[in-house]
Design a protein around this motif. Structure first.
Motif, PDB file in Angstrom:
ATOM      1  N   VAL A 112       0.825  -1.211   0.000  1.00 38.07           N
ATOM      2  CA  VAL A 112       0.000   0.000   0.000  1.00 38.07           C
ATOM      3  C   VAL A 112       0.860   1.263   0.000  1.00 38.07           C
ATOM      4  CG1 VAL A 112      -1.780   1.313   1.224  1.00 38.07           C
ATOM      5  CG2 VAL A 112      -1.919  -1.182   1.156  1.00 38.07           C
ATOM      6  N   GLU A 113       1.662   1.427   1.029  1.00 40.60           N
ATOM      7  CA  GLU A 113       2.413   2.684   1.173  1.00 40.60           C
ATOM      8  C   GLU A 113       3.514   2.848   0.130  1.00 40.60           C
ATOM      9  OE1 GLU A 113       1.346   5.125   2.985  1.00 40.60           O
ATOM     10  OE2 GLU A 113      -0.261   3.832   3.713  1.00 40.60           O
ATOM     11  N   CYS A 114       4.276   1.804  -0.118  1.00 38.70           N
ATOM     12  CA  CYS A 114       5.352   1.904  -1.116  1.00 38.70           C
ATOM     13  C   CYS A 114       4.800   2.146  -2.529  1.00 38.70           C
ATOM     14  CB  CYS A 114       6.248   0.672  -1.061  1.00 38.70           C
ATOM     15  SG  CYS A 114       7.212   0.550   0.475  1.00 38.70           S
ATOM     16  N   PRO A 115       3.780   1.400  -2.973  1.00 44.62           N
ATOM     17  CA  PRO A 115       3.202   1.692  -4.285  1.00 44.62           C
ATOM     18  C   PRO A 115       2.632   3.110  -4.376  1.00 44.62           C
ATOM     19  CG  PRO A 115       2.475  -0.453  -3.544  1.00 44.62           C
ATOM     20  CD  PRO A 115       3.203   0.176  -2.394  1.00 44.62           C
ATOM     21  N   ARG A 116       2.027   3.568  -3.285  1.00 47.49           N
ATOM     22  CA  ARG A 116       1.472   4.927  -3.269  1.00 47.49           C
ATOM     23  C   ARG A 116       2.581   5.964  -3.503  1.00 47.49           C
ATOM     24  NH1 ARG A 116      -1.644   5.663   1.889  1.00 47.49           N
ATOM     25  NH2 ARG A 116      -3.100   4.314   0.832  1.00 47.49           N
ATOM     26  N   ASP A 144      -6.451   3.565  -5.316  1.00 50.88           N
ATOM     27  CA  ASP A 144      -6.646   3.230  -3.908  1.00 50.88           C
ATOM     28  C   ASP A 144      -5.938   1.898  -3.660  1.00 50.88           C
ATOM     29  OD1 ASP A 144      -7.482   2.555  -1.370  1.00 50.88           O
ATOM     30  OD2 ASP A 144      -9.600   2.984  -1.739  1.00 50.88           O
ATOM     31  N   PHE A 145      -4.672   1.975  -3.263  1.00 48.00           N
ATOM     32  CA  PHE A 145      -3.887   0.760  -3.075  1.00 48.00           C
ATOM     33  C   PHE A 145      -4.370  -0.063  -1.885  1.00 48.00           C
ATOM     34  CE2 PHE A 145      -1.006   3.238  -5.738  1.00 48.00           C
ATOM     35  CZ  PHE A 145      -0.704   2.287  -6.705  1.00 48.00           C
ATOM     36  N   THR A 146      -5.020   0.561  -0.924  1.00 45.55           N
ATOM     37  CA  THR A 146      -5.592  -0.185   0.197  1.00 45.55           C
ATOM     38  C   THR A 146      -6.706  -1.093  -0.318  1.00 45.55           C
ATOM     39  OG1 THR A 146      -5.065   1.589   1.749  1.00 45.55           O
ATOM     40  CG2 THR A 146      -6.726  -0.012   2.442  1.00 45.55           C
ATOM     41  N   ALA A 147      -7.598  -0.555  -1.129  1.00 43.39           N
ATOM     42  CA  ALA A 147      -8.695  -1.346  -1.692  1.00 43.39           C
ATOM     43  C   ALA A 147      -8.148  -2.451  -2.598  1.00 43.39           C
ATOM     44  CB  ALA A 147      -9.655  -0.455  -2.460  1.00 43.39           C
ATOM     45  N   LEU A 148      -7.133  -2.152  -3.395  1.00 41.00           N
ATOM     46  CA  LEU A 148      -6.520  -3.153  -4.277  1.00 41.00           C
ATOM     47  C   LEU A 148      -5.904  -4.278  -3.451  1.00 41.00           C
ATOM     48  CD1 LEU A 148      -5.764  -3.916  -7.201  1.00 41.00           C
ATOM     49  CD2 LEU A 148      -3.691  -2.569  -6.901  1.00 41.00           C
ATOM     50  N   TYR A 149      -5.215  -3.928  -2.379  1.00 38.45           N
ATOM     51  CA  TYR A 149      -4.604  -4.917  -1.487  1.00 38.45           C
ATOM     52  C   TYR A 149      -5.679  -5.806  -0.846  1.00 38.45           C
ATOM     53  CZ  TYR A 149      -2.392  -6.766   2.742  1.00 38.45           C
ATOM     54  OH  TYR A 149      -1.952  -7.590   3.755  1.00 38.45           O
ATOM     55  N   LEU A 150      -6.737  -5.197  -0.325  1.00 34.71           N
ATOM     56  CA  LEU A 150      -7.805  -5.967   0.308  1.00 34.71           C
ATOM     57  C   LEU A 150      -8.519  -6.869  -0.701  1.00 34.71           C
ATOM     58  CD1 LEU A 150      -9.267  -3.268   2.731  1.00 34.71           C
ATOM     59  CD2 LEU A 150      -7.788  -5.220   3.301  1.00 34.71           C
TER      60      LEU A 150
END
Length: 166
Positions: A112-116, A144-150
């Motif tokens: 999440v954080e690194c891709p962002r 939204d990398f959080t949503a993609l991760y989830l």
């Protein structure tokens, strides 16, 4: 590149009380492909707005004890009236140094954080390449990398669930 630690933490001794941190060591383009099979005709023709197909994935590979390569794999395709205008693929990455990060914090940080952090640079490369191909720059919306991760986490759990019942 800037280390993501609170002010004054750099002088603190390294131990379990030191907060987790990460820093961007470098960025790179590993793969870039642009195709416009109908050029120059596709550039000259007007018409209806093209249909876009856009996909993004995140990959992580450990490089050393505290170094990780995080890569964004972006694919974009534009078609108009069943004719391919362009197809572009980009693998853009960053190398991150992580310090004092627990196993529980690792997935969220790397996925999440690194891709962002590197996404704006990958988006710039993509927009520039499409523009150099003769089209208006392709400006991707923020991801939204959080949503993609989830979403990916749920998909992995769903795949593992049937195997657990066998």
């Amino acid at each position: 590149m800037a280390d993501q630690t609170p002010a004054g933490a750099a002088n603190a001794p390294t131990n379990a009380a030191t907060p987790p941190s990460y820093s961007l060591v470098g960025q790179y383009t590993r793969d870039l492909s642009f195709e416009s099979p109908g050029a120059p005709g596709s550039v000259l023709l007007g018409g209806a707005n093209p249909k876009f197909d856009l996909g993004i994935n995140v990959g992580v590979k450990k490089q050393a004890d505290d170094l990780y390569a995080v890569e964004l794999n972006i694919k974009a395709k534009a078609e108009r009236d069943a004719n391919l205008l362009f197809n572009v693929e980009l693998v853009y990455g960053g190398v991150f140094r992580l310090k004092n990060v627990t196993e529980q914090q690792l997935p969220g940080l790397l996925m999440v954080e690194c891709p962002r952090m590197i996404f704006p640079f990958a988006r710039h490369v993509l927009a520039t390449v499409v523009q150099l191909g003769g089209f208006p720059p392709l400006m991707m919306e923020p991801v939204d990398f959080t949503a993609l991760y989830l979403q990916n986490l749920k998909a992995m759990q769903a795949q593992q669930a049937p195997a657990a019942t066998n």
